[in-house]
Enzyme design. Structure first.
Site, PDB file in Angstrom:
ATOM      1  N   ARG A  70       0.792  -1.229   0.000  1.00  0.00           N
ATOM      2  CA  ARG A  70       0.000   0.000   0.000  1.00  0.00           C
ATOM      3  C   ARG A  70       0.823   1.277   0.000  1.00  0.00           C
ATOM      4  NH1 ARG A  70      -4.923  -2.313   3.585  1.00  0.00           N
ATOM      5  NH2 ARG A  70      -5.897  -3.401   1.847  1.00  0.00           N
ATOM      6  N   GLU A 107       4.193 -10.018  13.851  1.00  0.00           N
ATOM      7  CA  GLU A 107       3.471 -10.549  15.004  1.00  0.00           C
ATOM      8  C   GLU A 107       3.049 -11.997  14.786  1.00  0.00           C
ATOM      9  OE1 GLU A 107       0.737  -7.782  12.643  1.00  0.00           O
ATOM     10  OE2 GLU A 107       2.799  -7.783  13.308  1.00  0.00           O
TER      11      GLU A 107
END
Length: 182
Positions: A70, A107
């Protein structure tokens, strides 16, 4: 966007961000920037505010570096406005030719980011751009790539910053500028 204040632009951007609970998995609140892209006025507001920041804080910038994927949406618009080049930091295996890569942790696992070896010259002054800063893994990896390329990172910019996850702390000493914080 003529006549709109900085605060008006920030409000418009924040209004366009859609929230999707439990996406992509339970317990995650996804912040979607797609409505910003769909609305020319909101997209112009993002570009205006990024341009204003770069011209004030990083007037010597030579390249905008967009993060996969993005950052590729906002980076070229900003680079064009500034009259500078745009380069890509991608996920491993997506760029042709000789590349330099950095492994990093997310994560939910490990990943690698890479850049074409000739994309950034030693000493070039760069600003990194992405849509969202969460834990900072991807942005950290991009900063490390810039160090490997011997570029000078002037700063990092994102549309959305999730403050509770302290991603900005992970990329220190590089500074992070965000338009909307949660």
């Amino acid at each position: 966007m003529a006549g709109r204040t900085r605060e008006d632009k920030l409000e418009l951007i924040a209004q366009k961000i859609k929230h999707f609970p439990d996406f992509p998995s339970k317990g995650i609140l996804f912040r979607d920037i797609c409505p910003i892209l769909k609305d020319p006025e909101a997209l112009t507001a993002v570009t205006d505010l990024f341009e204003e920041r770069v011209r004030e804080a990083y007037p010597r910038v030579q390249l905008i570096v967009g993060l996969d994927a993005r950052g590729f949406l906002f980076g070229p618009l900003l680079a064009q406005r500034l009259g500078v080049g745009f380069v890509l930091v991608r996920k491993k295996g997506k760029l042709p030719g000789p590349t330099t890569s950095v492994a990093y942790t997310l994560e939910y696992g490990k990943a690698e980011a890479e850049i074409q070896e000739d994309a950034v010259e030693a000493g070039q002054k760069v600003v990194l751009i992405d849509d969202l800063l969460a834990t900072g893994g991807t942005l950290y990896a991009a900063c490390e790539l810039m160090k490997k390329q011997k570029a000078e990172v002037l700063g990092c910019m994102v549309v959305i910053e999730l403050k509770d996850l302290n991603g900005a702390g992970r990329v220190q000493p590089e500074s992070v500028f965000s338009l909307v914080q949660y």
